[in-house]
Scaffold this motif. Sequence first.
Motif, PDB file in Angstrom:
ATOM      1  N   UNK A  40     -24.794   4.521 -28.128  1.00 42.39           N
ATOM      2  CA  UNK A  40     -24.752   4.604 -27.706  1.00 42.39           C
ATOM      3  C   UNK A  40     -23.257   5.474 -26.940  1.00 42.39           C
ATOM      4  N   UNK A  41     -22.346   4.633 -27.873  1.00 41.06           N
ATOM      5  CA  UNK A  41     -20.950   5.196 -27.933  1.00 41.06           C
ATOM      6  C   UNK A  41     -21.329   7.098 -27.912  1.00 41.06           C
ATOM      7  N   UNK A  42     -21.934   7.223 -28.583  1.00 44.19           N
ATOM      8  CA  UNK A  42     -22.387   8.435 -29.266  1.00 44.19           C
ATOM      9  C   UNK A  42     -22.903   9.523 -28.512  1.00 44.19           C
ATOM     10  N   UNK A  43     -24.284   9.014 -28.020  1.00 47.73           N
ATOM     11  CA  UNK A  43     -24.722  10.089 -27.178  1.00 47.73           C
ATOM     12  C   UNK A  43     -24.686   9.400 -25.524  1.00 47.73           C
ATOM     13  N   UNK A  44     -23.681   8.506 -25.755  1.00 49.15           N
ATOM     14  CA  UNK A  44     -23.939   8.699 -23.834  1.00 49.15           C
ATOM     15  C   UNK A  44     -22.664   8.801 -22.946  1.00 49.15           C
ATOM     16  N   UNK A  45     -22.515   9.211 -21.708  1.00 47.17           N
ATOM     17  CA  UNK A  45     -21.137   9.491 -21.067  1.00 47.17           C
ATOM     18  C   UNK A  45     -20.316   8.005 -21.310  1.00 47.17           C
ATOM     19  N   UNK A  73     -28.972  10.991 -22.823  1.00 50.21           N
ATOM     20  CA  UNK A  73     -28.359  10.752 -23.688  1.00 50.21           C
ATOM     21  C   UNK A  73     -29.421  10.525 -25.237  1.00 50.21           C
ATOM     22  N   UNK A  74     -30.716   9.169 -24.590  1.00 51.31           N
ATOM     23  CA  UNK A  74     -31.500   8.544 -25.440  1.00 51.31           C
ATOM     24  C   UNK A  74     -33.088   9.436 -26.127  1.00 51.31           C
ATOM     25  N   UNK A  75     -32.814   9.958 -24.530  1.00 53.91           N
ATOM     26  CA  UNK A  75     -33.538  11.556 -25.604  1.00 53.91           C
ATOM     27  C   UNK A  75     -33.766  12.217 -26.825  1.00 53.91           C
ATOM     28  N   UNK A  76     -31.646  12.662 -26.149  1.00 53.50           N
ATOM     29  CA  UNK A  76     -31.149  13.785 -27.431  1.00 53.50           C
ATOM     30  C   UNK A  76     -31.492  12.833 -28.740  1.00 53.50           C
ATOM     31  N   UNK A 118     -36.970  14.059 -19.987  1.00 51.55           N
ATOM     32  CA  UNK A 118     -37.579  12.332 -20.076  1.00 51.55           C
ATOM     33  C   UNK A 118     -36.102  12.110 -19.041  1.00 51.55           C
ATOM     34  N   UNK A 119     -36.654  11.539 -18.243  1.00 51.12           N
ATOM     35  CA  UNK A 119     -35.451  11.543 -17.294  1.00 51.12           C
ATOM     36  C   UNK A 119     -35.028   9.670 -17.022  1.00 51.12           C
ATOM     37  N   UNK A 120     -34.349   9.980 -15.731  1.00 55.67           N
ATOM     38  CA  UNK A 120     -33.936   8.168 -15.781  1.00 55.67           C
ATOM     39  C   UNK A 120     -35.421   7.594 -15.356  1.00 55.67           C
ATOM     40  N   UNK A 121     -36.402   8.340 -13.941  1.00 52.50           N
ATOM     41  CA  UNK A 121     -37.630   7.833 -13.753  1.00 52.50           C
ATOM     42  C   UNK A 121     -38.202   7.090 -14.645  1.00 52.50           C
ATOM     43  N   UNK A 122     -38.336   7.689 -15.354  1.00 55.35           N
ATOM     44  CA  UNK A 122     -39.426   7.615 -17.010  1.00 55.35           C
ATOM     45  C   UNK A 122     -38.936   6.156 -17.989  1.00 55.35           C
ATOM     46  N   UNK A 123     -37.891   6.778 -17.961  1.00 54.29           N
ATOM     47  CA  UNK A 123     -36.621   5.540 -18.202  1.00 54.29           C
ATOM     48  C   UNK A 123     -37.370   3.967 -17.632  1.00 54.29           C
TER      49      UNK A 123
END
Length: 729
Positions: A40-45, A73-76, A118-123
Motif C-alpha cells: 500500500x505504501x508503494x501503490x497508494x497516495x 492503486x490496487x488495480x495497478x 476498476x473503481x471505488x464502487x467496484x471495490x
Amino acid sequence: MATFRFQALAQIAGRKPVKFEELERKSAIFGSNVFNDKTMRQFLTEDAYQGVKDAVQHGKKIDRRLADYIALGMKEWALSKGVTHYTHWFQPLTGTTAEKHDAFFETSYDGSDPVEKFGGGQLVQQEPDASSFPNGGIRNTFEARGYTAWDPTSPAFIFGTTLCIPTVFISYTGEALDYKTPLLRALSAIDDAAVDVCRYFDKNVKKVTATLGWEQEYFLIDSALANSRPDILMTGRTLLGHTSAKGQQLDDHYFGSIPTRVLTYMRELEYECMLLGIPVKTRHNEVAPNQFELAPIFEETNLAVDHNSLLMDVMQKVAERHDFKVLFHEKPFKGVNGSGKHNNWSLATDTGVNLLGPGKTPMSNLQFLTFFINTIKAVNTYEELMRAAIATASNDHRLGANEAPPAIISVFIGQQLTKVLEELEGVSTGKLSPEEKTDLKLNVVGKIPDVLLDNTDRNRTSPFAFTGNKFEFRAVGSTANCANSMTTLNSIVAKQLIDFKKEVDTLIDEKDMKKDDAIFNVLREYIKETKNILFEGDGYSEAWEIEAGKRGLSNHKTTPKALKAKISKKALDLFSELKVMNHVEVEARYEIELEEYTKKIQIEGRVLGDIARNHVVPTAIRYQNLLIENVKGLKDIFGSEYETIAKEQISLIREISGHIEGISAKVEEMTEERKKANNLSNSEEMAAAYCDIVKPYFEIIRAHCDKLELLVDDEIWTLTKYRELLFTK
C-alpha cells in the motif's frame, strides 16, 4: 467388477512423484501476493494509505473519493503481477468460500476504446445473485439481491490471476448472510468490553484484539484411490469398509518421518501460503495413518479465519497437482482418529500484553486472573451454546473418541491453577486488610508465573483447555469455518466482562471498596459459581457422564439436540444485547444448520444404499456363484460324500446369503424411513427423524457390508480397502 480398484492401485505403482523445489527463503516471499502495508505504501497516495489504516485501526469509514484512489492503486498493483480479473471473496453460510470473477477489461458501447477499469464502487460493493445461498427464511427466492461489501481489515490478495477482495455478505434488508459479519461484530464487542476492564490495570490501553491460532488436521489420500470410492467422492468419508489389521495401534505414524511424497506436497503448500501471507509454521504426522496437521503463527481473529478458509481451498488445489485428495471430514475412517481444528484463543492489548499470560508484577497477574476467571465463568454460563457452535453432522462422528473431546463442554486448567483458584476462593469477604492483601499478592498472585512455567498438565479429552497463555477450544471440527465458534466465544466473554465490570463498579461505588478489593471479591464469587464446569479427569469415562449430569451440564450427543441452544432466550438475548446478531439472523442460522444436517444425512443414506446394492451385493453374489459352482463340481466328483468335503463352502454360501438378505432388507427399510422423513414439513422434526430413525440404519447396513468384505475373494472385491487407502503413500 474390481477394475476401478486395481486400475487405481496400478496407476499409483507407475506414478512418478511430483517434484517441487523452494528457491527462495520464506521471509523473502511472505505476503508478496498480498495488498499489505508495504504494498500500500508503494501503490497508494498518502491520503489513501491513511484512509485504509484509519479504517483498520479505528473503524473509520472510507469515503468514495478515497475509495477510488485505493481501487486505482490496487488495480495497478494487480496488473503489474499479471492479474486479469477481480472478485469479492466471501464466506456464505454454505461452509465454503464464494467468488464471482469479473475482468478488469472493459470497452465502450460500440466495442472501441478497450481499457482496464476498476473503481471505488467496484471495490467497495458488488451485487451477486444471492438466490441460491442459504438464507434460513430471511428472504424469498425471487428477492435475489445480496450485497458484498469490502472488509478493509482483511487485506486483498492475488490467487492465480485473480485479485480477491475479502468482503461481508448481507441481504437486501441488511441481515448478515455470511460468517464474517457476526464475527466482526463480536470482535468489536469484546474489544470494547475488554478495554473497559483493562483500564482497571492500565489506563493506556485503547484496544484489545482477540487472537486465534488454528491447528488444521487432515487426511491425504491418493486421488486415484479416492476416486475409486463413491462414498469418499460424494460425502467426504467412507460409509463402509472393514478396519485394517494394522491401524494406529502401534503409534508409529504420530510425529514420525513425513513420507517423501507428502513432504513434497507440504513444501509446495507452504510456498503458496507464504505468497498469500498465511503464516504457516508447523507440520507433522498426526496419529492416524495418512493423517497430518499444519498450524500457523497466531493472528488477529478475523484475519486468521480468512486465512483458514483460504488455506482449505489452497490445500485442495495444490493436492490436485500432486495427485492427492485432501479429506477434511472429521471422521473419514472408522476405527482411527478423526480430525479437528483446535482453536487457540487469547486476547492482546495494543500495549503488547497477552491478557491470558501472567506478567512480572502482582498487578499484571491480577489482570491475568481477571480475564482467566471471567473466561471460565463465560463458558460455565453458556456451555450449551458452546456445544451448539461446533455442532455438525460430521463432527458428531468425532466427538467422544480417539483423542477428540466429548460432547460435554468442560474446562481444564490443570492441578496447579486449580490450587491457585482454591486459595483465592478462601480470601475474606469484603475489604482486605493490608496484611491480607500483601500475603495474597505475594504468595498467591505473585507466584502464578512460576506455576505456569512448570505446568505441564495436558488433557487431550478436554473440549476447552487452558494451555499456558491461551485457551484451546479443542472441540471445533476440521471442516468448520472458525468464525462460527469464534463468534460465540468472543460474544460470551464480552458479555461476561461487561457484567463483571458492572459488579466491580457497584462494589466500588456503593460499598466504598478499593478497586483491588472489589475485583478480588467478585472473582472469589465467580470461582465458587464455576466449579461445575472445571474437570481434570478422563472425558471419555462413563463416570464423567454421570458426574456431569449431577452437575447439571448438558450432554447433547447429536446436532439436532445441540442446536436448540442457539435459539434459547439466553442466546437470543446475548447476541441481541451485543448487536452481534438480531433474532432474525440467529433463527435463520438455526434453520440453515438444521437443513444442512438433514441434507448431509440424506445424501449419506442415498450413497450408502447405492453402494450396498450396486457394488457390495452384486460382488457377493458373484463370489457366491463361484462357490456354488465349486460345490457342484465336488458333488460330481465325490457323490454323496460332497457334503462333508464341501462343508466350509456350503457354510460360507449360507453366511453370504444372510448378509445379502440383511443388506437388501435394511436398505429397503431405510429408504422407506427417508421417504417418511421427507414428507415432514417442520425442519426440527425432519432433522430429528433423520438423526434418530434413518441414521441408525447406517451402522446395521455397514456391518453386513464389512462382513462380506472379509468373506469375498479379494480379487473380485470392487471397493478400495482401508489397508490401501490408509497405507498407500
